[in-house]
Design an enzyme around this catalytic site. Sequence first.
Site, PDB file in Angstrom:
ATOM      1  NE  ARG A   1       7.750  -2.469   6.210  1.00 41.79           N
ATOM      2  CZ  ARG A   1       6.432  -2.406   6.405  1.00 41.79           C
ATOM      3  NH1 ARG A   1       5.647  -1.859   5.510  1.00 41.79           N
ATOM      4  NH2 ARG A   1       5.907  -2.913   7.499  1.00 41.79           N
TER       5      ARG A   1
ATOM      6  NE  ARG B   1       1.913  -5.014  11.168  1.00 41.92           N
ATOM      7  CZ  ARG B   1       2.942  -4.849  10.340  1.00 41.92           C
ATOM      8  NH1 ARG B   1       4.132  -5.336  10.634  1.00 41.92           N
ATOM      9  NH2 ARG B   1       2.777  -4.185   9.219  1.00 41.92           N
TER      10      ARG B   1
ATOM     11  NE  ARG C   1      -4.708  -1.411  10.198  1.00 41.63           N
ATOM     12  CZ  ARG C   1      -3.663  -0.922   9.525  1.00 41.63           C
ATOM     13  NH1 ARG C   1      -3.691   0.281   9.037  1.00 41.63           N
ATOM     14  NH2 ARG C   1      -2.612  -1.661   9.352  1.00 41.63           N
TER      15      ARG C   1
ATOM     16  CE  LYS D   1      -2.151  -1.248   3.857  1.00 36.27           C
ATOM     17  NZ  LYS D   1      -1.492  -2.537   4.164  1.00 36.27           N
TER      18      LYS D   1
ATOM     19  NE  ARG E   1       6.012  -0.425   9.992  1.00 36.76           N
ATOM     20  CZ  ARG E   1       4.876  -0.462   9.288  1.00 36.76           C
ATOM     21  NH1 ARG E   1       4.806   0.146   8.114  1.00 36.76           N
ATOM     22  NH2 ARG E   1       3.822  -1.090   9.758  1.00 36.76           N
TER      23      ARG E   1
END
Length: 214
Positions: free
Chosen positions: A127, A171, A88, A13, A160
């Site tokens: 990431r 998550r 969400r 996203k 992160r």
Amino acid sequence: MRLLLFGPPGVGKGTQATLIKNKYNIPHISTGDILRQAISEGTELGVRARQFMDKGELVPDDVMIGLVRNVLSSCNCENGFILDGFPRTVAQAEALDAVFEELNFQLDAVIYFQVDENEIISRLSQRWTCRVCKRIFNEAVDSIDRNAACPECGGDLYQRDDDKPEIVKQRLDVYNQSTMPVRNHYEKTGELIEINGVGDIREVYDRILVTIEK
Ligand code: AP5
Ligand code: MG
């Protein structure tokens, strides 16, 4: 161009929002980025949000709905916006409908990215993000050196906290339980468009462009 980017963690996203934002010159409103900024500034919002984000849980609806209402009411959004990471929960989706009605905004599309869970886990473990320009990288795709500076701006790269494997799992569970039902909400309104999120980043971007140009 009023777009909502929707889908599980790690589907791309943020990556795609940056490309769309640069092409159409419209704001990218990422609730995750806003919360991380609040955490780094040590604001009241940041202190509250951190307790949930560190565990891979959702920040409560009342906090998020108030936040997004304020951002949408004051953003430079005449030519559109890209909303990433909100709503969400079904309660957030319903509240967003009410905010759009108040502001006389209409969504053009809700883009849902289809990526399987193994690919998501692999992407998130690789990431790296720049602290300064916020550019998102993937060690495998972008062949960056995690110990070097950001190739775009020279800033520090970081991983992160919520990309640790056990938090990613949480998550994904939270997504399946609380966020997946939001899909039905947008299926009913007829705004949901499903995009195959697997493949080269540019390929996925081209799929989005073809869809939104229609
Ligand atoms: P948030 O920051 O929104 O995280 P998320 O939804 O979990 O999604 P991510 O940012 O992890 O992934 P992404 O889809 O943006 O993927 P990206 O482009 O980075 O939220 C974080 C937390 O904040 C939540 O857990 C919650 O606690 C809180 N929060 C936020 N909003 C909230 C709300 N509305 N209500 C309650 N709480 C809220 O890409 C991932 C990786 O993949 C990168 O390395 C990238 O380079 C790579 N990649 C991208 N595309 C491709 C591709 N095509 N091929 C290969 N690799 C790719
Ligand atoms: Mg993101």
